[in-house]
Design a protein around this motif. Sequence first.
Motif, PDB file in Angstrom:
ATOM      1  N   HIS A  89      66.405 -42.854 -47.876  1.00 13.29           N
ATOM      2  CA  HIS A  89      66.552 -42.694 -46.517  1.00 13.29           C
ATOM      3  C   HIS A  89      65.598 -43.373 -45.873  1.00 13.29           C
ATOM      4  N   ALA A  90      64.318 -43.708 -46.607  1.00 11.95           N
ATOM      5  CA  ALA A  90      62.999 -44.325 -46.049  1.00 11.95           C
ATOM      6  C   ALA A  90      63.327 -45.858 -45.640  1.00 11.95           C
ATOM      7  N   CYS A  91      64.001 -46.387 -46.413  1.00  7.85           N
ATOM      8  CA  CYS A  91      64.057 -47.956 -46.268  1.00  7.85           C
ATOM      9  C   CYS A  91      65.487 -48.326 -46.969  1.00  7.85           C
ATOM     10  N   LYS A  92      65.906 -49.596 -46.391  1.00  7.45           N
ATOM     11  CA  LYS A  92      66.888 -50.312 -47.012  1.00  7.45           C
ATOM     12  C   LYS A  92      66.775 -51.053 -48.209  1.00  7.45           C
ATOM     13  N   ASN A  93      67.836 -51.094 -49.023  1.00 11.68           N
ATOM     14  CA  ASN A  93      67.671 -51.884 -50.279  1.00 11.68           C
ATOM     15  C   ASN A  93      66.803 -51.502 -51.405  1.00 11.68           C
ATOM     16  N   THR A  94      66.765 -49.937 -51.321  1.00  7.12           N
ATOM     17  CA  THR A  94      65.689 -49.456 -52.231  1.00  7.12           C
ATOM     18  C   THR A  94      66.530 -49.112 -53.808  1.00  7.12           C
ATOM     19  N   ILE A  95      65.730 -48.853 -54.523  1.00  5.93           N
ATOM     20  CA  ILE A  95      65.976 -48.662 -55.881  1.00  5.93           C
ATOM     21  C   ILE A  95      65.065 -47.519 -56.177  1.00  5.93           C
ATOM     22  N   LYS A  96      65.789 -46.241 -56.239  1.00  4.13           N
ATOM     23  CA  LYS A  96      65.067 -45.028 -56.971  1.00  4.13           C
ATOM     24  C   LYS A  96      65.725 -44.577 -58.122  1.00  4.13           C
ATOM     25  N   THR A  97      64.775 -44.476 -59.034  1.00  2.00           N
ATOM     26  CA  THR A  97      65.353 -44.466 -60.457  1.00  2.00           C
ATOM     27  C   THR A  97      64.494 -43.974 -61.376  1.00  2.00           C
ATOM     28  N   ASP A  98      65.114 -43.297 -62.446  1.00  2.00           N
ATOM     29  CA  ASP A  98      64.279 -42.718 -63.661  1.00  2.00           C
ATOM     30  C   ASP A  98      64.122 -43.665 -64.761  1.00  2.00           C
ATOM     31  N   ALA A  99      64.315 -44.783 -64.552  1.00  2.00           N
ATOM     32  CA  ALA A  99      64.320 -45.795 -65.464  1.00  2.00           C
ATOM     33  C   ALA A  99      62.901 -46.400 -65.415  1.00  2.00           C
ATOM     34  N   PRO A 100      62.133 -46.510 -66.633  1.00  2.30           N
ATOM     35  CA  PRO A 100      60.595 -47.088 -66.578  1.00  2.30           C
ATOM     36  C   PRO A 100      60.719 -48.539 -66.245  1.00  2.30           C
ATOM     37  N   ALA A 101      59.646 -48.722 -66.005  1.00  2.00           N
ATOM     38  CA  ALA A 101      59.211 -50.216 -65.324  1.00  2.00           C
ATOM     39  C   ALA A 101      59.936 -51.523 -66.400  1.00  2.00           C
ATOM     40  N   THR A 102      59.615 -50.981 -67.511  1.00  6.50           N
ATOM     41  CA  THR A 102      60.208 -52.027 -68.386  1.00  6.50           C
ATOM     42  C   THR A 102      61.538 -52.354 -68.605  1.00  6.50           C
ATOM     43  N   VAL A 103      62.370 -51.568 -68.132  1.00  6.93           N
ATOM     44  CA  VAL A 103      63.723 -51.745 -67.929  1.00  6.93           C
ATOM     45  C   VAL A 103      64.019 -52.436 -66.793  1.00  6.93           C
TER      46      VAL A 103
END
Length: 637
Positions: A444-458
């Motif tokens: 809710h804090a920003c548009k076009n955000t990706i909040k995920t449990d995937a690691p950075a390598t993925v």
Amino acid sequence: MDGETNGSAASGDQPLAPEAAEAVGAGEMVITEGKARIIFPGRNEVFYNPVQEFNRDLTCAVITEFARLWLSAKGIRAIVPGEKHAGKMVVDLSEGDMETVQEGVEQTAAPGEVCQGGLRVLEGLAASGLRSIRFAQEVPGLHAVIANDFSARAVELMGRNVQLNGVGHLVTPSQADARMVMYQSKAEKKPFDVIDLDPYGSPAIFLDAAVQALSEGGLLCVTCTDMAVMAGNSGETCYSKYGAMSLKGKFCHEMALHILLHSLDLRANCYQRYVVPLLAISVDFYIRVFVRIFTGQAKVKASASKQALVYHCVGCGTHHLQRLGKVTSHGSNFKYSPASGPPMGTLCEHCQQRHQLGGPIWAEPLHDMAFVERVLGALEANPRRFRTQDRIQGILSMVTEELSEVPLYYTLDHLSSTIRCNTPSLLQFRSALLHAGYQVSLSHACKNTIKTDAPATVIWDIMRCWEKLHPVKRERLSETSPAARILAVEPTLKASFTVREDANPKSRRRGLKRFQENPEANWGPKARAKAGGGISLALQEKSRQHQGKRKEREESARATLGSFPSKRFKQGTCSFGDQCCYSRTPEETSAPGPQPETPALDSQRDCSSLEDPGQPSTPGQPDAPMPELDPPSPLAP
């Protein structure tokens, strides 16, 4: 003045009652918001910002549901006019799970009535008293409301507004330092059940008193408007106020929420207390958190495991969290020990750039999803209760969809700009994560955000796969740039960008109002109130004075530079043409005919030079005699 008062509608919307007309003095106006009508001075003697009506509406909704939970344990049912009560159950929200309580109560509590055994509320910085008066008129189950402010002018205005709205049996104006009011309530063992702090700027100086003055399980509502400090512009100032270093990353607005919760928990831990967040949101130019305060030595021991440091790569923006402590269970016993780390090497594994260290921050969930669902349910049962209700429902719906166990987020535009490629659509990137077996949500804090449990390598593997479909010109990339180093690695994951149906969140499909639309011209933070007014309430005039200042400076600079020749291009070769801000005409000379040329470092690159750029003069030739730099000295031999 520290107080905060905001209104929305002027008195011209409705005719004034005779008693209201008599109460309004010269140069004053009446502001209508919710069920309250507030007399407000025509000058900036008391802080006023109509944009924060959303803040007050949300606070009324949250305190109403908190009152229901608080009173249900005492067998009292809270009633809000216009709300559908059929089939509604009353639940008790304790620290932990939500327990259903049988509804079979007879005593009721309605807004505007004194409820014996109800909530004692303190608004520490009340200004004109608008918020406190709205509590009295719109929130059920209140026993008393203390509307406090340090300004004598504000307290005088509060008294008039309380009388105008007829809520003197519930609201009591108070003139004192908010910290002393809270410390005194603790000393007298008369704690408050709800404390609302909405100061101008930082609430840091009030937090220590607030966590002590609340009753067991009481509700603390805090607003921060010093977002420049909390969003990374002044990390050292953030540390001095909140005990954490802020970072200037794309996730800065959510990190500000985690910093504030860390600061609250840290202060509560000093008194064997701890916080349980109910709701924490970042909107417009401020953040707002609602937490409950409990006491428990065993729970306080686990607080270190709830905090984390943030490692943020300055090159690609990858972030990692490092918990400060860990809890290990041995049957019914728990062992508390330091955490092991760090979670990565000295340099970023993706782009070989250094890390910045931020925090500590609160690393646990920001919201109690069951409580948020209750607030949403109450709003749906009473659709016309608040003017900003559509936006409240939109933001709370997004909150319920967030991954609660994942702090911070990435943004699509930053991921794309890092590797210099075009940006995939939100649904394509979310689908790629879902196809790979990971969870993903918006924020809710920003548009076009990706909040995920995937690691950075993925995440970077998905971006590498996207770049293969939309290649960049790698020959233009510097070998040491984050883009070149990330793209030099072959992806181990084969990403699929086929759009899935569940990639589009429900709140987005329903078209809910999730982000702020401009409510008025020149909206945003307002000027601090001053004793005696100081500035006109019409801040538009001040803004109008600053309109076009940048354009005026550019025109002034262009006019000044127009008297100087360009030293970058030869005459006739300037690529800017008429857009060049330097002189476009030859310099005037004092006498016609050949003139001795003054040697200058850039004379052969002067676009306003008289000589032919194809026939540069050479010192020593007859057509270009060397000028005498200095007149001959009479003492020379």
